[in-house]
Design an enzyme around this catalytic site. Structure first.
Site, PDB file in Angstrom:
ATOM      1  CB  SER A  51      48.578  44.713  32.805  1.00 49.09           C
ATOM      2  OG  SER A  51      48.512  43.801  31.733  1.00 49.09           O
ATOM      3  CG  HIS A  52      43.927  41.031  33.226  1.00 49.71           C
ATOM      4  ND1 HIS A  52      43.525  42.115  33.508  1.00 49.71           N
ATOM      5  CD2 HIS A  52      42.473  40.182  33.727  1.00 49.71           C
ATOM      6  CE1 HIS A  52      42.268  41.603  34.874  1.00 49.71           C
ATOM      7  NE2 HIS A  52      41.943  41.297  34.768  1.00 49.71           N
ATOM      8  CB  SER A  53      48.891  40.294  29.722  1.00 50.61           C
ATOM      9  OG  SER A  53      50.438  39.986  29.342  1.00 50.61           O
TER      10      SER A  53
ATOM     11  N   GLY B 268      44.865  37.056  34.788  1.00 45.99           N
ATOM     12  CA  GLY B 268      44.672  37.890  35.662  1.00 45.99           C
ATOM     13  C   GLY B 268      46.129  39.036  36.391  1.00 45.99           C
TER      14      GLY B 268
ATOM     15  CG  ASP C  69      44.524  45.726  32.177  1.00 45.81           C
ATOM     16  OD1 ASP C  69      44.396  45.203  33.945  1.00 45.81           O
ATOM     17  OD2 ASP C  69      45.494  44.373  31.689  1.00 45.81           O
TER      18      ASP C  69
END
Lengths: 135, 242
Positions: free
Chosen positions: A8-10, A42, A72
């Site tokens: 995921s970006h987070s 990111g 994601d």
């Protein structure tokens, strides 16, 4: 045995997705990874590569036969592809074209069976694409 | 082909020039990115290029393919978001075109391989409002100028830079269909694409360095005729006509 990597970006979101999926597919090996190289929002190809290697080896010494990567959006897909290209070992790694949470949950349930194949886990993950929230 | 030590020197000079240009433009790039993206393009690329400068200075490697690959790998490690895989991953993958060294033909092959990888990785084509809109005209103009018009590489590169500039201008009035900006839909119209813009800055910096290493005239007009009249007539192509 098939293991999962959640990108995921987070980092928190990746951990959270893994947490939710673990509740249903408790025996599946799930390695979450997220955030850019600076710790911001990111994704990072080298960190995904490390996560894939961790998922292959596992904490219990049992080597996974294949890895399904759940992603994601946007650059998570690109960095996951790049991470797979950068792997020097010859490993069975595929990206699921699936929503990250529902896909991971499905894949975890499927991967909790030690006999599950890469194709089966991938297919279960991708079935989540068709899920509706309301009738 | 020139000696490997000169090739290394030119790569190092190009890396410095790109890093300086990105540093100078980082605030502007981030401004562009804050309008239609996640406001990190300038800072991300700047951090990446600083790391590239260090990596190149720290290695004794002279093999040009290995050096260019190192540039890509460093960008992949340091740059988050889509810019890391798009810039870094594509440079890594195209670097193999320099296996026999850097000459005119291998720069064309590198440019084509780089464009193909960016398109493939990002799934973007011309008109999606991405770096592909600057890169495609630049690569096409460079290849045609070298292979068909037989221009010297410096003249071809200058035309490619002009072509990239036209591509950047093209990104402003169109709607984004790829990348973070596509989530904005029609609100993306009227904003210049940051990735196309940084691509232009890299090419301009490389052109500056090329003028120090290559002979020839610079004509930064991608639309000026390059085919001599007789050959234009011979193959019946309309190139060079307004």
């Amino acid at each position: 045995m098939i293991a999962l990597v959640v990108v995921s970006h987070s980092e928190q979101a990746a951990n959270g997705v893994a947490e939710v999926a673990t509740e249903m597919g408790g025996d599946a090996r799930i390695v979450p990874v997220g955030g850019d190289p600076d710790g911001g929002i990111g994704t990072s190809a080298p960190e995904i590569e490390d996560a894939i290697l961790d998922a292959v080896e596992g904490p219990d010494g049992e080597t996974a036969d294949g890895i399904v990567v759940l992603v994601d959006l946007g650059s998570a897909v690109m960095n996951a592809e790049l991470a797979i290209e950068m792997l020097e070992e010859d490993l069975e790694v595929v990206i699921a074209d699936a929503p990250i949470l529902e896909g991971t949950l499905n894949a975890a349930v499927s991967a909790s069976s030690p006999k599950a194949t890469l194709d089966e886990v991938l297919q279960r993950a991708e079935e989540a694409r068709d899920y509706r929230k309301l009738d | 082909m020139v000696e490997e030590s000169i090739q290394r020197e030119a790569i190092e000079a190009a890396v410095h020039a790109v890093a300086e240009r990105i540093e100078a433009e980082k605030t502007y790039l981030t401004e562009l990115d804050s309008a239609i993206g996640d406001a990190d393009h300038g800072a991300n690329l700047h951090r990446g290029m600083q790391a590239v400068v260090e990596a190149i200075e720290d290695t004794d490697e002279e093999d040009p393919a290995a050096l260019v690959k190192l540039v890509g790998r460093t960008l992949v490690s340091e740059v988050g978001g889509a810019a890391g895989p798009l810039y870094g991953g594509s440079i890594m993958s195209a670097s193999t075109e320099f296996a026999e060294g850097i000459d005119t033909a291998s720069t064309v092959a590198f440019a084509e391989a780089y464009l193909a990888k960016v398109e493939d990785r990002g799934g973007a084509t011309v008109g999606d409002k991405t770096m592909v809109d600057a890169l495609t005209p630049a690569v096409h103009t460079y290849k045609k100028s070298i292979e068909q018009d037989e221009l010297p590489p410096l003249a071809a590169l200058a035309k490619a830079v002009d072509a990239a500039e036209r591509g950047v201008a093209f990104t402003t009035p169109i709607r984004a269909s790829k990348g973070r900006a596509s989530y904005l839909g029609w609100r993306s119209v009227g904003h210049q694409d940051p990735g196309a813009t940084s691509t232009l800055y890299c090419l301009e910096a490389i052109l500056d360095v090329a003028t120090e290493y290559l002979d020839g005239e610079i004509d930064r007009d991608a639309t000026s005729p390059t085919v001599p009249d007789e050959s234009a007539e011979a193959d019946g192509s309309p190139e060079g006509e307004e």
